[in-house]
Enzyme design. Structure first.
Site, mmCIF file in Angstrom:
data_model
loop_
_atom_site.group_PDB
_atom_site.id
_atom_site.type_symbol
_atom_site.label_atom_id
_atom_site.label_comp_id
_atom_site.label_asym_id
_atom_site.label_seq_id
_atom_site.Cartn_x
_atom_site.Cartn_y
_atom_site.Cartn_z
ATOM 1 N N GLU A 115 0.838 -1.203 0.000
ATOM 2 C CA GLU A 115 0.000 0.000 0.000
ATOM 3 C C GLU A 115 0.873 1.253 0.000
ATOM 4 O O GLU A 115 2.040 1.219 0.410
ATOM 5 C CB GLU A 115 -0.937 -0.057 1.218
ATOM 6 N N ASP A 116 0.293 2.347 -0.465
ATOM 7 C CA ASP A 116 1.057 3.603 -0.499
ATOM 8 C C ASP A 116 1.163 4.243 0.876
ATOM 9 O O ASP A 116 2.240 4.618 1.311
ATOM 10 C CB ASP A 116 0.479 4.584 -1.538
ATOM 11 N N ASP B 114 -3.176 5.709 6.626
ATOM 12 C CA ASP B 114 -3.579 7.004 7.182
ATOM 13 C C ASP B 114 -4.604 6.745 8.290
ATOM 14 O O ASP B 114 -4.213 6.319 9.372
ATOM 15 C CB ASP B 114 -4.132 7.845 6.008
ATOM 16 N N PHE C 239 -0.136 16.631 4.312
ATOM 17 C CA PHE C 239 -0.589 15.955 3.096
ATOM 18 C C PHE C 239 0.574 15.816 2.123
ATOM 19 O O PHE C 239 1.202 16.806 1.746
ATOM 20 C CB PHE C 239 -1.755 16.695 2.444
ATOM 21 N N ARG D 140 1.069 12.241 -9.027
ATOM 22 C CA ARG D 140 1.506 10.849 -8.858
ATOM 23 C C ARG D 140 2.861 10.614 -9.527
ATOM 24 O O ARG D 140 3.624 9.749 -9.123
ATOM 25 C CB ARG D 140 0.488 9.885 -9.491
HETATM 26 P P1 IMP Z 1 -7.040 5.632 4.908
HETATM 27 O O1 IMP Z 1 -8.221 4.784 4.577
HETATM 28 O O2 IMP Z 1 -7.447 6.902 5.616
HETATM 29 O O3 IMP Z 1 -5.928 4.918 5.627
HETATM 30 O O4 IMP Z 1 -6.510 6.216 3.536
HETATM 31 C C1 IMP Z 1 -5.716 5.538 2.693
HETATM 32 C C2 IMP Z 1 -5.705 6.208 1.346
HETATM 33 O O5 IMP Z 1 -5.901 7.626 1.426
HETATM 34 C C3 IMP Z 1 -4.354 6.035 0.714
HETATM 35 O O6 IMP Z 1 -4.295 4.846 -0.018
HETATM 36 C C4 IMP Z 1 -4.206 7.282 -0.114
HETATM 37 O O7 IMP Z 1 -4.724 7.075 -1.404
HETATM 38 C C5 IMP Z 1 -5.032 8.334 0.593
HETATM 39 N N1 IMP Z 1 -4.187 9.237 1.421
HETATM 40 C C6 IMP Z 1 -4.115 9.305 2.762
HETATM 41 N N2 IMP Z 1 -3.234 10.245 3.174
HETATM 42 C C7 IMP Z 1 -2.722 10.774 2.045
HETATM 43 C C8 IMP Z 1 -1.722 11.792 1.793
HETATM 44 O O8 IMP Z 1 -1.106 12.410 2.674
HETATM 45 N N3 IMP Z 1 -1.482 12.047 0.481
HETATM 46 C C9 IMP Z 1 -2.104 11.414 -0.549
HETATM 47 N N4 IMP Z 1 -3.027 10.452 -0.363
HETATM 48 C C10 IMP Z 1 -3.335 10.145 0.924
HETATM 49 MG MG MG Z 2 -5.624 9.038 -3.394
#
Ligand code: IMP
Ligand code: MG
Length: 181
Positions: free
Chosen positions: A99-100, A103, A152, A165
């Site tokens: 995963e990237d 969060d 962010f 990206r």
């Molecule tokens: P989560 O469900 O809140 O953990 O969000 C995960 C997804 O939100 C990631 O796969 C990203 O695509 C996006 N995301 C969360 N934080 C960031 C950030 O700082 N920059 C860009 N995308 C983010």
């Molecule tokens: Mg995104």
């Protein structure tokens, strides 16, 4: 210029590359006889997935899932929809989720729960970035290449409104670009 909206470089190309090699080595050792399926979540993990798998020397296969939780904004809603599922039976298989960024944790928590119901032999979660201050769901990565502050970030696959990206590094987006948070 795309880079005019970047406040600063948080993680350079060189730092990313070194960590990706370390993680690949770990996979080469720990999954040597396991023929893992490396599953990445589109789109954010596409560059990480590509760079990582090029360094993996053991037999493995890849698959992709696409889920939505964000739209084009910056906040997670807690709702995750599967837009694209993997198309194979994973029962008895060893799964590596790539995963990237971890969060709030909503996305990964949901994905892992869905995959666990399909009876894989094991699941690990490897993330490029971990933003622990933002966690809402109780979930931990088995490996995070970098822990990042609550800002962010974009680049190396991560977007804001689908842009950035293609930046080769991880940068902090200027808050005025997304109206602060
Ligand atoms: P989560 O469900 O809140 O953990 O969000 C995960 C997804 O939100 C990631 O796969 C990203 O695509 C996006 N995301 C969360 N934080 C960031 C950030 O700082 N920059 C860009 N995308 C983010
Ligand atoms: Mg995104």
């Amino acid at each position: 210029m795309m880079t005019d909206n970047i406040k600063r470089v948080l993680i350079s190309e060189e730092e990313i590359s070194a960590k990706v090699c370390e993680l690949a080595d770990k996979i080469n050792t720990e999954f040597a006889d396991k023929n893992p399926i490396v599953i990445s979540i589109l789109k954010g993990a596409f560059i990480f997935m590509s760079d990582l798998t090029k360094k993996i020397k053991i037999p493995m296969t890849i698959d992709f899932m696409a889920v939505s939780s964000y739209g084009s904004g910056v906040k997670s809603t807690g709702e995750v929809n599967i837009i694209k599922d993997i198309n194979q039976d994973i029962s008895g298989k060893h799964i590596i989720i790539v995963e990237d960024i971890l969060d709030s944790g909503h996305t990964l928590n949901c994905v892992i729960n869905i995959l666990k119901k399909r009876n894989p032999a094991s699941i690990v979660l490897y993330t490029l970035l971990d933003k622990p201050e933002r966690r809402v769901v109780d979930i931990k990565a088995d490996y995070a290449c970098f822990t990042v502050p609550d800002e962010f970030v974009v680049g190396y696959g991560l977007d804001y409104g689908e842009y950035y990206r293609n930046l080769p590094y991880i940068g902090v987006l200027k808050p005025e670009v997304y109206g602060g948070r």
